[in-house]
Design a protein around this motif. Structure first.
Motif, PDB file in Angstrom:
ATOM      1  N   ARG A   3      12.797  -4.372  -0.091  1.00 15.04           N
ATOM      2  CA  ARG A   3      13.259  -4.192  -1.468  1.00 15.04           C
ATOM      3  C   ARG A   3      12.746  -5.291  -2.379  1.00 15.04           C
ATOM      4  NH1 ARG A   3      19.536  -1.936  -1.123  1.00 15.04           N
ATOM      5  NH2 ARG A   3      19.010   0.026  -0.071  1.00 15.04           N
ATOM      6  N   GLY A   4      12.644  -6.504  -1.844  1.00 14.33           N
ATOM      7  CA  GLY A   4      12.095  -7.592  -2.633  1.00 14.33           C
ATOM      8  C   GLY A   4      10.654  -7.325  -3.045  1.00 14.33           C
ATOM      9  N   LEU A   5       9.879  -6.735  -2.145  1.00  9.40           N
ATOM     10  CA  LEU A   5       8.476  -6.423  -2.440  1.00  9.40           C
ATOM     11  C   LEU A   5       8.331  -5.385  -3.550  1.00  9.40           C
ATOM     12  CD1 LEU A   5       6.980  -6.330   1.171  1.00  9.40           C
ATOM     13  CD2 LEU A   5       6.403  -7.964  -0.630  1.00  9.40           C
TER      14      LEU A   5
ATOM     15  N   ALA B 268      -5.269 -14.171   3.491  1.00  6.98           N
ATOM     16  CA  ALA B 268      -6.568 -13.552   3.754  1.00  6.98           C
ATOM     17  C   ALA B 268      -6.509 -12.042   3.567  1.00  6.98           C
ATOM     18  CB  ALA B 268      -7.024 -13.895   5.170  1.00  6.98           C
ATOM     19  N   ALA B 269      -5.438 -11.423   4.069  1.00  6.08           N
ATOM     20  CA  ALA B 269      -5.298  -9.971   3.956  1.00  6.08           C
ATOM     21  C   ALA B 269      -5.094  -9.539   2.504  1.00  6.08           C
ATOM     22  CB  ALA B 269      -4.118  -9.497   4.813  1.00  6.08           C
ATOM     23  N   ALA B 270      -4.338 -10.340   1.746  1.00  6.70           N
ATOM     24  CA  ALA B 270      -4.117 -10.007   0.333  1.00  6.70           C
ATOM     25  C   ALA B 270      -5.418 -10.075  -0.453  1.00  6.70           C
ATOM     26  CB  ALA B 270      -3.085 -10.962  -0.266  1.00  6.70           C
ATOM     27  N   ALA B 271      -6.246 -11.063  -0.134  1.00  5.88           N
ATOM     28  CA  ALA B 271      -7.540 -11.180  -0.807  1.00  5.88           C
ATOM     29  C   ALA B 271      -8.454 -10.019  -0.441  1.00  5.88           C
ATOM     30  CB  ALA B 271      -8.197 -12.508  -0.433  1.00  5.88           C
ATOM     31  N   LEU B 272      -8.368  -9.581   0.817  1.00 11.07           N
ATOM     32  CA  LEU B 272      -9.256  -8.534   1.300  1.00 11.07           C
ATOM     33  C   LEU B 272      -8.811  -7.133   0.863  1.00 11.07           C
ATOM     34  CD1 LEU B 272     -11.713  -7.844   3.072  1.00 11.07           C
ATOM     35  CD2 LEU B 272     -10.157  -7.720   5.026  1.00 11.07           C
ATOM     36  N   PHE B 273      -7.517  -6.853   0.978  1.00  9.42           N
ATOM     37  CA  PHE B 273      -7.030  -5.492   0.731  1.00  9.42           C
ATOM     38  C   PHE B 273      -6.369  -5.291  -0.626  1.00  9.42           C
ATOM     39  CE2 PHE B 273      -6.884  -6.044   5.398  1.00  9.42           C
ATOM     40  CZ  PHE B 273      -7.743  -5.014   5.764  1.00  9.42           C
ATOM     41  N   LEU B 274      -5.838  -6.363  -1.228  1.00 11.58           N
ATOM     42  CA  LEU B 274      -5.156  -6.225  -2.519  1.00 11.58           C
ATOM     43  C   LEU B 274      -5.916  -6.901  -3.651  1.00 11.58           C
ATOM     44  CD1 LEU B 274      -1.468  -6.917  -1.354  1.00 11.58           C
ATOM     45  CD2 LEU B 274      -2.641  -4.718  -1.558  1.00 11.58           C
TER      46      LEU B 274
ATOM     47  N   GLU C 246      -1.761  10.250   4.512  1.00 11.51           N
ATOM     48  CA  GLU C 246      -1.652   8.856   4.070  1.00 11.51           C
ATOM     49  C   GLU C 246      -0.342   8.223   4.546  1.00 11.51           C
ATOM     50  OE1 GLU C 246      -2.681   6.351   0.027  1.00 11.51           O
ATOM     51  OE2 GLU C 246      -1.744   8.325  -0.169  1.00 11.51           O
ATOM     52  N   SER C 247       0.773   8.941   4.391  1.00 10.24           N
ATOM     53  CA  SER C 247       2.058   8.405   4.821  1.00 10.24           C
ATOM     54  C   SER C 247       2.114   8.295   6.348  1.00 10.24           C
ATOM     55  CB  SER C 247       3.207   9.285   4.314  1.00 10.24           C
ATOM     56  OG  SER C 247       3.193  10.560   4.935  1.00 10.24           O
ATOM     57  N   LEU C 248       1.443   9.219   7.028  1.00 13.22           N
ATOM     58  CA  LEU C 248       1.395   9.162   8.493  1.00 13.22           C
ATOM     59  C   LEU C 248       0.639   7.923   8.953  1.00 13.22           C
ATOM     60  CD1 LEU C 248       1.862  10.446  11.288  1.00 13.22           C
ATOM     61  CD2 LEU C 248      -0.279  11.713  10.961  1.00 13.22           C
TER      62      LEU C 248
ATOM     63  N   LEU D 255       0.831  -1.202   0.000  1.00 15.93           N
ATOM     64  CA  LEU D 255       0.000   0.000   0.000  1.00 15.93           C
ATOM     65  C   LEU D 255       0.869   1.256   0.000  1.00 15.93           C
ATOM     66  CD1 LEU D 255      -2.791  -1.051   2.554  1.00 15.93           C
ATOM     67  CD2 LEU D 255      -2.992  -0.889   0.067  1.00 15.93           C
ATOM     68  N   GLY D 256       1.991   1.179   0.729  1.00 16.30           N
ATOM     69  CA  GLY D 256       2.915   2.309   0.757  1.00 16.30           C
ATOM     70  C   GLY D 256       3.556   2.562  -0.588  1.00 16.30           C
ATOM     71  N   TYR D 257       3.970   1.498  -1.264  1.00 15.80           N
ATOM     72  CA  TYR D 257       4.528   1.652  -2.609  1.00 15.80           C
ATOM     73  C   TYR D 257       3.491   2.248  -3.564  1.00 15.80           C
ATOM     74  CZ  TYR D 257       8.936  -0.882  -1.819  1.00 15.80           C
ATOM     75  OH  TYR D 257      10.188  -1.260  -1.406  1.00 15.80           O
ATOM     76  N   ALA D 258       2.243   1.790  -3.428  1.00 12.90           N
ATOM     77  CA  ALA D 258       1.166   2.314  -4.282  1.00 12.90           C
ATOM     78  C   ALA D 258       0.931   3.797  -4.024  1.00 12.90           C
ATOM     79  CB  ALA D 258      -0.123   1.528  -4.040  1.00 12.90           C
TER      80      ALA D 258
END
Length: 301
Positions: free
Chosen positions: A86-88, A252-258, A207-209, A24-27
């Motif tokens: 960095r991998g992400l 579960a979180a990836a399905a819900l938020f991403l 958002e960054s905060l 989410l931060g990268y986005a």
């Protein structure tokens, strides 16, 4: 054993939020080093007053232990976090999580070689179930085209995290978990503030905060604190097994938020992971019950 299971599960659930928050931060246009700068600084700012009001003695640390925490925070934990973040930036969260979750095997082997820990048949079976389940959960990660540099960073994160857990078990023999947690986080914050962008503190957005505070609280204070407490209770090998609930939470979180798609094969993988986690705990409970129910006279030689 049960208390260690609870601690490691809480830690794993908190750690599972990191990949989602970083994505989410990268986005949102944030840099990986800056996100970790926020994560550890906010974590330290949250943890210091908690320990101060809980028990001021938790803030005291000897010079020898301070140097140990400095090494772990500046070097081992800093390298592990840097590699993972960095991998992400190059590979999907599922791919990074799959590679990271080879670490239970690495920790078990390191503990056996360096700490002379015994790998029982049950531990080996549990590790096999967890690894097989992780492969099913993230089966599609192998089918996706991933950049080599991202894969190397993920492997580096797995190696450094394994070293981190084993070293922690040695350090914790003479340190209180919350004290060790605080100073490792402080030194990690120093490391990322020096290597990140100090000026980023002056240009924070709402958002960054929010992302920074969430990173500091969940994969920061909660995850690291309960991880230390688990290692103190049951050791690094069992902690690595019980913490393997993390890929389930990540899925579960990836399905819900991403909006990542979950298929039946992945759900089957979740079942294998849960089985691998529960087997050692069930076995320990059965043995404990037998010991408690054994007549007192039969314990005498």
């Amino acid at each position: 054993m049960f208390q260690g299971l609870i601690y490691s599960t809480i830690s794993a659930l908190a750690f599972a939020s990191m990949a989602i928050l970083v994505k989410l931060g990268y986005a949102a246009g944030l840099d990986g080093a800056v996100m970790m700068q926020y994560r550890f600084t906010y974590a330290a700012l949250i943890l210091v007053p908690i320990l101060y009001f809980k028990d001021r003695s938790l803030l005291r640390i000897s010079w020898s232990n301070l140097w140990k925490c400095a090494f772990i925070g500046l070097v081992i934990y800093g390298l592990q976090t840097t590699c993972f973040v960095r991998g992400l930036a190059y590979i999907p969260a599922s791919t990074a999580a799959l590679i990271l979750y080879i670490y239970p095997v690495a920790v078990a082997l390191m503990s056996a070689v360096l700490l002379k820990a015994k790998i029982t048949r049950l531990t080996a079976v549990a590790l096999a179930l967890i690894m097989f389940g992780s492969c099913l959960v993230f089966y599609d990660a192998f089918l996706k085209k991933a950049e080599t540099i991202g894969l190397l960073y993920a492997v580096g994160a797995m190696v450094f995290f394994s070293i981190y857990l084993v070293v922690m078990q040695v350090v914790l023999k003479k340190m209180r978990p919350l004290t060790a947690t605080l100073y490792i986080i402080i030194f990690a914050a120093i490391s990322f503030n020096l290597t990140g962008e100090p000026a980023a503190w002056l240009t924070q957005t709402p958002e960054s905060l929010t992302i920074g505070m969430a990173l500091g609280l969940f994969p920061g204070v909660i995850a690291v604190t309960f991880l230390f407490m688990s290692v103190e209770k049951i050791g690094s090998a069992y902690t690595s097994i019980f913490s393997s609930i993390e890929p389930v939470a990540t899925l579960a979180a990836a399905a819900l938020f991403l909006d990542e798609h979950v298929v039946l094969l992945q759900i089957g993988g979740v079942a294998f992971i849960i089985l691998g986690i529960t087997l050692p705990n069930i076995h320990a409970l059965i043995i404990r019950k037998r010991v408690v129910s054994q007549p007192e006279g039969s314990l005498q030689g």
